[in-house]
Design a protein around this motif. Sequence first.
Motif, mmCIF file in Angstrom:
data_model
loop_
_atom_site.group_PDB
_atom_site.id
_atom_site.type_symbol
_atom_site.label_atom_id
_atom_site.label_comp_id
_atom_site.label_asym_id
_atom_site.label_seq_id
_atom_site.Cartn_x
_atom_site.Cartn_y
_atom_site.Cartn_z
ATOM 1 N N ALA A 1 0.828 -1.210 0.000
ATOM 2 C CA ALA A 1 0.000 0.000 0.000
ATOM 3 C C ALA A 1 0.862 1.259 0.000
ATOM 4 C CB ALA A 1 -0.965 -0.035 1.175
ATOM 5 N N TYR A 2 0.677 2.110 0.970
ATOM 6 C CA TYR A 2 1.332 3.416 1.007
ATOM 7 C C TYR A 2 2.649 3.399 1.771
ATOM 8 C CZ TYR A 2 -0.816 3.261 5.572
ATOM 9 O OH TYR A 2 -1.192 2.867 6.823
ATOM 10 N N ARG A 3 2.979 2.281 2.420
ATOM 11 C CA ARG A 3 4.197 2.231 3.232
ATOM 12 C C ARG A 3 5.444 2.181 2.352
ATOM 13 N NH1 ARG A 3 3.283 -2.621 7.281
ATOM 14 N NH2 ARG A 3 3.204 -3.621 5.274
#
Length: 152
Positions: free
Chosen positions: A82-84
């Motif tokens: 995801a956004y990590r």
Amino acid sequence: MINTAALLFRGLVVGVALLALGGCAATYRNSGYVPSEADLAEITVGIDDRSSVEDQVGRPVSQGVIADRAWYFVGTRWEYFAYRAPQPIDRQVVAISFDEGGTVQNIERFSLADGEVISLNRRVTDSNIEGVSLIRQLLGNIGNFDAGNFLN
């Protein structure tokens, strides 16, 4: 009677839900190259030299800094989720060291579990005036004047 607008809406909701679930799955990427155990087994310590190692496993991207005494093969497996920020989940390092004559001296394999986090360059300047008040700084300068500075 079947309402086509309701079917279209349901299909849209299911499609968005599938895309959202698919976006939450982790993806993986491999970078670098590490010779396999079978390839390393064909290298004989004390017999093989740089050219025979190059023929068997290839040349590495990284070499020793001092007099080309070691070759380092590094391979990393990254997890993207995801956004990590990407996280290394596996890292293998194979170090092949050579003696002065260029003959293989040792073969070592390290993993991410063997490593330590080392700060190579912190780029932080420590202030040596922490906890020192203004009056203490001013009083500390008494007696540090040079008369030659006032004459110029």
